[in-house]
Motif scaffolding. Structure first.
Motif, PDB file in Angstrom:
ATOM      1  N   GLY A   1      42.938  43.183  40.897  1.00 29.68           N
ATOM      2  CA  GLY A   1      42.501  42.151  39.968  1.00 29.68           C
ATOM      3  C   GLY A   1      41.089  42.422  39.476  1.00 29.68           C
ATOM      4  O   GLY A   1      40.155  42.538  40.281  1.00 29.68           O
ATOM      5  N   GLU A   2      40.938  42.564  38.171  1.00 28.03           N
ATOM      6  CA  GLU A   2      39.626  42.650  37.538  1.00 28.03           C
ATOM      7  C   GLU A   2      39.562  41.567  36.465  1.00 28.03           C
ATOM      8  O   GLU A   2      40.412  40.705  36.401  1.00 28.03           O
ATOM      9  N   GLY A   3      38.539  41.630  35.625  1.00 30.21           N
ATOM     10  CA  GLY A   3      38.403  40.640  34.573  1.00 30.21           C
ATOM     11  C   GLY A   3      37.463  39.509  34.921  1.00 30.21           C
ATOM     12  O   GLY A   3      37.370  38.510  34.200  1.00 30.21           O
ATOM     13  N   TYR A   4      36.731  39.636  36.046  1.00 26.31           N
ATOM     14  CA  TYR A   4      35.826  38.564  36.461  1.00 26.31           C
ATOM     15  C   TYR A   4      34.760  38.260  35.412  1.00 26.31           C
ATOM     16  O   TYR A   4      34.328  37.111  35.273  1.00 26.31           O
ATOM     17  N   LEU A   5      34.313  39.297  34.711  1.00 26.64           N
ATOM     18  CA  LEU A   5      33.187  39.129  33.795  1.00 26.64           C
ATOM     19  C   LEU A   5      33.472  38.046  32.753  1.00 26.64           C
ATOM     20  O   LEU A   5      32.725  37.086  32.598  1.00 26.64           O
ATOM     21  N   PHE A   6      34.595  38.181  32.030  1.00 27.86           N
ATOM     22  CA  PHE A   6      34.944  37.203  31.010  1.00 27.86           C
ATOM     23  C   PHE A   6      35.418  35.892  31.639  1.00 27.86           C
ATOM     24  O   PHE A   6      35.172  34.810  31.111  1.00 27.86           O
TER      25      PHE A   6
END
Length: 349
Positions: free
Chosen positions: A17-22
């Motif tokens: 799981g990535e996408g933490y930034l947005f």
């Protein structure tokens, strides 16, 4: 004992799981533009919940949110004194959440990334980048991560420096490139050549992440899969990029009726340009069919999107119990006990 990344890859697809930034910007805990993950110090519970949401949606990995938490970014925002505390805190929070997994403790990955400092014509910049990676990976080692994820590199040589510093600490490495609109890495290598070379130098997983949606990443993933013997990763953004606009940096929105405060829809006006979860599932099937081993989604992804990818490649998430089931819906359901005067109205709703 929990299985290592290598063991999990041998057993089947691994989800990261990535996408933490947005996602954290969307939740109100991160500033768009500077994009520095101060949330680890300012709002640790918000970060832990985000980690948790992605893990329960199917991620085998809790990726420590240290993207952009390097010395150059911290210098720009004049908070270099927070560099080490931020990195260590992000990893420690990830470890706490990883232990919560009800079936098998999740892996914890350290994270290093593009520095925006690397200049192939400037030897001093290369040494500065190496020093930045070295200190971050040292903290990863001391905090006992399971592997280090090096991501979003658009120079092959910068990615190789990252790999070398990870290897010095004896940690497994996942290295992925962010391919910009030139369709080659900025120091002239093709992305498949860069991946092959990194694999030959000892990276466990190589591939691509960020910048490109499924439509414009998948053709290059296919080239990488043909070129590389070993594990291949693919983590696109969930936006409808196209041949004309291959990255999300210049995606147009022809339906927007207002003037934007930014030059392009990136980064705060991309909302109408999302892929839906079924488009992401279609991509995940295509990637799985050609032998991709390490799956995820990058900037813009939500936990429900990640869950769709995980389920498509044959994984059941802890929160798969909440996957869509329209049988009971008052208009579109098929359950015999639903009110017929409502279900008959569905074509007029």
């Amino acid at each position: 004992m929990k299985r290592s990344l290598q063991q999990r890859l041998e057993d089947g697809p691994v989800i990261c799981g990535e996408g933490y930034l947005f996602e954290l910007e969307r939740r109100g805990y991160l500033q768009a533009g500077s994009f520095v993950p101060e949330v680890a110090l300012d709002n640790p519970q918000a970060l832990k919940q985000t980690y948790r949401d992605y893990m329960l949606a199917g991620s085998d990995v809790v990726l420590a949110f240290t993207y952009n938490a390097h010395r150059e970014k911290m210098r720009i925002i004049e908070k270099e004194d927070l560099l080490e505390p931020l990195n260590r805190q992000a990893i420690r929070l990830a470890k706490e959440v990883a232990k919560e997994h009800p079936e098998e403790e999740a892996l914890v990955a350290g994270n290093i990334s593009n520095t925006n400092l690397f200049n192939p014509e400037d030897p001093a910049s290369k040494e500065a980048v190496r020093e930045m990676f070295a200190e971050m990976v040292k903290w990863c080692k001391e905090e006992e991560v399971d592997f280090v994820n090096g991501e979003t590199f658009y120079y092959y040589e910068e990615a190789k420096i990252a790999l070398e510093e990870i290897q010095k600490q004896g940690l497994p490495a996942v290295i992925t490139f962010g391919l910009m609109g030139e369709n080659v890495l900025r120091d002239g290598y093709s992305v498949e050549e860069g991946c092959r070379l990194l694999k030959e130098h000892g990276a466990l997983v190589v591939g691509m992440n960020c910048f490109r949606g499924p439509a414009t990443m998948q053709p290059y993933i296919e080239k990488i899969r043909e070129e590389v013997e070993g594990y291949v990763g693919a983590l696109p953004i969930p936006y409808r990029t196209s041949e004309e606009h291959p990255t999300f940096f210049n995606l147009p929105d022809g339906g927007c009726s207002c003037s934007l405060p930014t030059e392009t829809t990136f980064p705060t006006s991309l909302d109408p340009l999302y892929c839906n979860r079924y488009e992401l599932a279609q991509w995940a099937k295509e990637a799985h069919d050609i032998g991709v081993n390490y799956f995820g989604l990058c900037c813009g992804a939500s936990p429900s999107m990640l869950r769709e990818v995980a389920e498509t490649v044959g994984r059941e998430a802890v929160n798969s119990t909440y996957s869509p089931n329209m049988k009971k819906h008052f208009l579109f359901g098929s359950d015999d006990t639903l009110q017929s005067h409502m279900t008959s109205y569905r074509t007029k709703a």
